[in-house]
Design a protein around this motif. Structure first.
Motif, PDB file in Angstrom:
ATOM      1  N   GLY A  60      28.926  37.116   4.758  1.00  0.00           N
ATOM      2  CA  GLY A  60      28.279  37.494   6.093  1.00  0.00           C
ATOM      3  C   GLY A  60      29.477  37.607   7.005  1.00  0.00           C
ATOM      4  O   GLY A  60      29.159  37.998   8.054  1.00  0.00           O
ATOM      5  N   SER A  61      30.044  37.749   6.991  1.00  0.00           N
ATOM      6  CA  SER A  61      31.767  37.466   8.169  1.00  0.00           C
ATOM      7  C   SER A  61      33.241  37.470   7.448  1.00  0.00           C
ATOM      8  O   SER A  61      32.769  36.991   6.479  1.00  0.00           O
ATOM      9  CB  SER A  61      31.547  36.351   8.638  1.00  0.00           C
ATOM     10  OG  SER A  61      31.546  35.002   8.418  1.00  0.00           O
ATOM     11  N   ALA A  71      38.493  36.268   5.831  1.00  0.00           N
ATOM     12  CA  ALA A  71      39.893  35.669   6.250  1.00  0.00           C
ATOM     13  C   ALA A  71      39.478  34.528   7.636  1.00  0.00           C
ATOM     14  O   ALA A  71      40.425  33.060   7.781  1.00  0.00           O
ATOM     15  CB  ALA A  71      40.413  36.850   7.065  1.00  0.00           C
ATOM     16  N   ALA A  72      38.946  34.776   8.011  1.00  0.00           N
ATOM     17  CA  ALA A  72      37.975  34.172   9.742  1.00  0.00           C
ATOM     18  C   ALA A  72      37.303  32.605   8.872  1.00  0.00           C
ATOM     19  O   ALA A  72      37.002  31.924  10.057  1.00  0.00           O
ATOM     20  CB  ALA A  72      38.027  34.474  10.608  1.00  0.00           C
ATOM     21  N   VAL A  73      36.646  32.427   7.851  1.00  0.00           N
ATOM     22  CA  VAL A  73      35.566  31.432   7.803  1.00  0.00           C
ATOM     23  C   VAL A  73      36.892  30.432   7.678  1.00  0.00           C
ATOM     24  O   VAL A  73      37.720  29.973   7.089  1.00  0.00           O
ATOM     25  CB  VAL A  73      35.399  31.869   6.238  1.00  0.00           C
ATOM     26  CG1 VAL A  73      34.278  30.611   5.555  1.00  0.00           C
ATOM     27  CG2 VAL A  73      34.490  33.243   6.411  1.00  0.00           C
ATOM     28  N   ASN A  82      32.873  33.507  -2.513  1.00  0.00           N
ATOM     29  CA  ASN A  82      31.939  34.447  -2.140  1.00  0.00           C
ATOM     30  C   ASN A  82      31.170  34.341  -1.351  1.00  0.00           C
ATOM     31  O   ASN A  82      30.936  35.337  -0.830  1.00  0.00           O
ATOM     32  CB  ASN A  82      31.928  35.891  -3.257  1.00  0.00           C
ATOM     33  CG  ASN A  82      33.527  35.597  -4.269  1.00  0.00           C
ATOM     34  OD1 ASN A  82      34.163  36.317  -3.749  1.00  0.00           O
ATOM     35  ND2 ASN A  82      33.288  36.158  -5.368  1.00  0.00           N
ATOM     36  N   THR A  83      30.401  33.141  -1.276  1.00  0.00           N
ATOM     37  CA  THR A  83      28.741  33.012  -0.900  1.00  0.00           C
ATOM     38  C   THR A  83      28.979  31.680   0.530  1.00  0.00           C
ATOM     39  O   THR A  83      29.975  30.904   0.331  1.00  0.00           O
ATOM     40  CB  THR A  83      28.146  33.357  -1.831  1.00  0.00           C
ATOM     41  OG1 THR A  83      28.293  31.695  -2.365  1.00  0.00           O
ATOM     42  CG2 THR A  83      27.823  33.935  -2.285  1.00  0.00           C
ATOM     43  N   PRO A  84      28.357  31.618   1.411  1.00  0.00           N
ATOM     44  CA  PRO A  84      28.145  30.655   2.170  1.00  0.00           C
ATOM     45  C   PRO A  84      28.417  29.532   1.229  1.00  0.00           C
ATOM     46  O   PRO A  84      28.589  28.048   1.345  1.00  0.00           O
ATOM     47  CB  PRO A  84      27.087  31.058   2.792  1.00  0.00           C
ATOM     48  CG  PRO A  84      26.633  31.887   3.298  1.00  0.00           C
ATOM     49  CD  PRO A  84      27.588  32.902   1.612  1.00  0.00           C
ATOM     50  N   GLN A  85      27.367  29.374   0.212  1.00  0.00           N
ATOM     51  CA  GLN A  85      27.397  28.152  -0.897  1.00  0.00           C
ATOM     52  C   GLN A  85      27.883  27.929  -1.583  1.00  0.00           C
ATOM     53  O   GLN A  85      28.380  26.836  -1.205  1.00  0.00           O
ATOM     54  CB  GLN A  85      25.985  29.486  -1.736  1.00  0.00           C
ATOM     55  CG  GLN A  85      25.248  27.124  -2.246  1.00  0.00           C
ATOM     56  CD  GLN A  85      24.501  27.767  -3.819  1.00  0.00           C
ATOM     57  OE1 GLN A  85      24.004  28.740  -3.765  1.00  0.00           O
ATOM     58  NE2 GLN A  85      24.838  26.643  -4.571  1.00  0.00           N
ATOM     59  N   GLU A  94      34.023  22.979   0.620  1.00  0.00           N
ATOM     60  CA  GLU A  94      34.226  22.634   1.091  1.00  0.00           C
ATOM     61  C   GLU A  94      34.059  20.089   0.323  1.00  0.00           C
ATOM     62  O   GLU A  94      34.972  19.511   1.320  1.00  0.00           O
ATOM     63  CB  GLU A  94      33.185  21.686   2.403  1.00  0.00           C
ATOM     64  CG  GLU A  94      33.753  21.093   3.596  1.00  0.00           C
ATOM     65  CD  GLU A  94      34.911  21.910   4.684  1.00  0.00           C
ATOM     66  OE1 GLU A  94      35.454  21.432   4.892  1.00  0.00           O
ATOM     67  OE2 GLU A  94      33.847  22.781   4.818  1.00  0.00           O
ATOM     68  N   GLU A  95      33.341  20.173  -0.289  1.00  0.00           N
ATOM     69  CA  GLU A  95      32.628  19.757  -1.347  1.00  0.00           C
ATOM     70  C   GLU A  95      34.619  18.865  -2.222  1.00  0.00           C
ATOM     71  O   GLU A  95      35.130  17.743  -2.455  1.00  0.00           O
ATOM     72  CB  GLU A  95      31.594  19.914  -2.068  1.00  0.00           C
ATOM     73  CG  GLU A  95      30.498  19.473  -0.971  1.00  0.00           C
ATOM     74  CD  GLU A  95      29.473  19.705  -2.409  1.00  0.00           C
ATOM     75  OE1 GLU A  95      30.115  19.732  -3.125  1.00  0.00           O
ATOM     76  OE2 GLU A  95      28.244  19.858  -1.577  1.00  0.00           O
TER      77      GLU A  95
END
Ligand SMILES: Nc1nc2c(ncn2[C@@H]2O[C@H](COP(=O)(O)OP(=O)(O)OP(=O)(O)O)[C@@H](O)[C@H]2O)c(=O)[nH]1
Ligand SMILES: [Mg+2]
Length: 218
Positions: free
Chosen positions: A25-26, A29-31, A198-201, A207-208
């Protein structure tokens, strides 16, 4: 026999960041992951392994990124798919590293890729003109690959004519060597070094993993 590497013994590399990031969704590279952009994380991991780094941003008009690394556009605009980025990587490498036989590509969305990636792919070349491709857990990761610059013209004509432009199909046209990378043992279990975000999930999952890995060097 073709030189396995550039003059420095290390190959040039290109980060593939030219996709649409539609699932995220964005732009990936910038996430942020662990307070650092995915691009900075990938560059940090890649820097000690290679001679130079450029970033393929598809329609980007060129110039340098804030990190100082050159941004390179696709050489054939309007052709979707990662192979357009691979071709741009080959053409760029020919310019910046005339002595190099191969260019390494790394996609933007696999933040835990091995610190031994470039050395192991280079070391696996037998004749010297093969594509060297990473595998883990029985799966090919075709964008983690060392591409011989000598097949750039073949890729250029093939992606103009083959509508599907599948990376695996292009690799199958050429001699290749497979390099298997082990899972990373962590206290929380095995981590696939090519875990794809690939996804926010999946970003939350990464992150975990990052929190769990804090004490273990990977
Ligand atoms: N140059 C270029 N690179 C691409 C293109 N499509 C995908 N890639 C790159 O190929 C890699 C793997 O693709 P995906 O994981 O599907 O990434 P994506 O296309 O940005 O994401 P989705 O839109 O969610 O599929 C990523 O590193 C992308 O940057 C494209 O049309 N042009
Ligand atoms: Mg992906």
């Amino acid at each position: 026999m073709v030189d396995k590497t550039s003059d420095s013994g290390r190959c040039p590399a290109v980060v593939l960041a030219g996709g649409r990031s539609s699932r995220m969704g964005s732009p990936k590279a910038a996430v942020l992951l662990g307070g650092q952009t995915m691009l900075d994380r990938v560059i940090e991991r890649l820097s000690p392994q290679v001679a130079s780094i450029a970033v393929n941003l598809n329609a980007h008009s060129g110039g340098a990124l804030p990190s100082g690394h050159p941004a390179i556009a696709d050489t054939i605009p309007g052709l979707p798919g990662p192979l357009a980025g691979v071709l741009a990587a080959m053409r760029h490498a020919r310019q910046v590293a005339p002595g190099a036989s191969h260019v390494l590509t790394v996609p933007i969305d696999a933040p835990f890729f091995p610190g031994t990636l470039a050395a192991r792919l280079q070391g696996a070349l037998i004749v010297g003109d093969e594509i060297a491709v990473a595998w883990s857990l029985g799966e090919m990761h075709p964008l983690f690959a060392l591409w011989p610059l000598a097949i750039a013209d073949d890729l250029d004509s093939w992606i103009r004519t083959d509508e599907k432009r599948r990376v695996r199909a292009f690799i199958a046209r050429h001699a290749s060597v497979a390099v298997d990378f082990p899972v990373v043992a962590t206290k929380a279990g095995p981590l696939d070094p090519f875990l794809n975000v690939n996804t926010p999930q999946q970003l939350e999952e990464a992150e975990e993993w990052l929190n769990r890995l804090e004490d273990s060097a990977i």
